[in-house]
Motif scaffolding. Sequence first.
Motif, mmCIF file in Angstrom:
data_model
loop_
_atom_site.group_PDB
_atom_site.id
_atom_site.type_symbol
_atom_site.label_atom_id
_atom_site.label_comp_id
_atom_site.label_asym_id
_atom_site.label_seq_id
_atom_site.Cartn_x
_atom_site.Cartn_y
_atom_site.Cartn_z
ATOM 1 N N GLU A 168 -5.415 0.756 -4.292
ATOM 2 C CA GLU A 168 -6.036 1.040 -2.995
ATOM 3 C C GLU A 168 -7.327 0.236 -2.822
ATOM 4 O OE1 GLU A 168 -7.121 4.865 -0.172
ATOM 5 O OE2 GLU A 168 -7.203 5.103 -2.356
ATOM 6 N N ARG A 169 -8.138 0.178 -3.863
ATOM 7 C CA ARG A 169 -9.397 -0.578 -3.798
ATOM 8 C C ARG A 169 -9.134 -2.074 -3.682
ATOM 9 N NH1 ARG A 169 -12.013 -0.986 -9.344
ATOM 10 N NH2 ARG A 169 -10.404 -2.606 -9.398
ATOM 11 N N ARG A 202 0.852 -1.195 0.000
ATOM 12 C CA ARG A 202 0.000 0.000 0.000
ATOM 13 C C ARG A 202 0.884 1.240 0.000
ATOM 14 N NH1 ARG A 202 -5.260 -0.216 0.778
ATOM 15 N NH2 ARG A 202 -5.306 1.704 2.014
ATOM 16 N N SER A 235 -8.080 -3.221 -0.123
ATOM 17 C CA SER A 235 -8.955 -2.879 1.012
ATOM 18 C C SER A 235 -9.329 -4.168 1.751
ATOM 19 C CB SER A 235 -10.218 -2.186 0.502
ATOM 20 O OG SER A 235 -11.007 -3.093 -0.257
#
Length: 579
Positions: free
Chosen positions: A466-467, A452, A470
Amino acid sequence: MMNQPAFMLSRNGSFGAENLGANAIAMIKNLCFTLFVVGVLVFTIIAATYQPEDPLFHPSSKMTTFLTSNSNATFKSDIGVVKTGEDFVASNQTAFETFINITDVDNAAQATTTPEETEATSETGECRTDEPVNCRDPDVFHLLMRFTIERFQDIHFYRFGKPVAGNNASSCHMAWRFRPKEGKAAAFYKDYRSFALVRAENCTLTVAGIGDYHSGGNARKRRGRGRGKNREKDKEVFEKVPAKVDENPVALPDVGEIVDDSLPTVESEGSFGHGKYLIYSGGGDRCKSMNQYLWSFMCMLGEAQYLNRTLVMDLSMCLSKMYTSSGQDEEGKDFRFYFDFEHLMDSAPVLDQTQFWSDWGKWQKKDGLSLHLVEDFKVAPTKLANVKDTVIMRKFGAVEPDNYWYRVCEGEAESVIQRPWHMAWKSRRLLDIASAISARMNWDFDAVHVERGEKAANKEQWPNLERDTSPEALLSALNYKIEDGRNLYVATNEKDTSFFDPLKDKYSTHFLDEYNDLWNTESDWYAEMTKLNNGNPVEFDGYMRISVDTEVFLRGKKQIETFNDLTKDGINTCTTSAS
């Protein structure tokens, strides 16, 4: 006509108009066959003699472009852990095939116990339950080996050291050499633990408990004297005779052994004067990425091997700001913090630069020792092969990238300098921390790498990262790959580990900082590093964190990577400047 030369008759007979077509076809067939045979011969010679210059199979010019590129490609010089020699060794080594099992221990126990001893024991019938345990008793040895093999089902054992007395009258310490059954790294590991024993009313001994990883310090023996193949072997061990032995076995790391990386010294003035040395001075590799440092270092080591000279190296290092908590380049680091200097000394003649110059100052004028200075990296190693001077010094200027050490191994040198990757290993002290973490999960865990940080924030280069990393996306991606309830080690650069709390509902999650007792001020690592650093404390810095985090990840039974497994960002997006 009778006086016509014979060759004219032959020509008229063989090359008449009616035979031209057939002869032409025959000649073409012969020519094609000849070309085919020559082609096969050339290909066979190339295939038999070709060796890639480096494990990455890239010519130096392409590596130069990669390391100096300012491209914004998603595949670029990263802050990941560099690959070293042990990473290129196949995990199916012959040495791993022969391991000890319960049957071997039982057979050994029967061989050491005679019927007369058994009868004598039963006849005496005398027993003292408070008698101290004799850890050197063969029966105790067999008991502890059997208990250990049964206790650790995910491990193959290759050697057991004879037990020694523990911290009290009912304690023994024992060491063993092992490897995870599903281990992917080509290495052996050493553990030594404490055992608590209890004696029943009939004096039968049983194991009441076993300590944690490395809890049996009394069994931690220093390895025999000597280096490399000349090292003395420990005779007080139980090990199985291998079914087959390689004539030239590959050197493998022994993680967990005591590390002896004290600086080498020259035995005498005479041996110093008869030696031949290579030194690199200056250059622009300092404070660069660890990838660049190692690529340049291996070039320097390769040239020393080619010239048959002792490498005089500067053990002091500058850690690039990409790895530091301060965000600044940090001097004062030591090669031995990150790499296995003992293995390097076992593999090649090397000296510390500080000690070398001290000896040079004492004996250079007295013994008439000479120095050959080279100030152009374009001077190929082949041009230096016949230099007779005691020292060859390559001096690098201030202009980048021409002052990078690895430039020496480009061009003409690329065909003669082989980077000796087998001589460079990662620090076994750091690998031992990774082993300790793995041991606390009983070597029975899966691992996921979650990248990340800055990359997740950079939507231009990694729009979906980022998605895709998650907690919700992770749970979805891991659902069919990792079984519920498994130990899951999360290797990540995400500073807030509470971010992964949703995973706890399905898995027993583990993170690097849970194990900080392995490097805090009370740890063995801290004590050893402080001693190595002349009494000055050593920070467990960013590169060390990445190194241990990665090594634990690689020890997982299942390994889920960020790129390709979790997200497609960065896949097949390399530009030519980075290829």
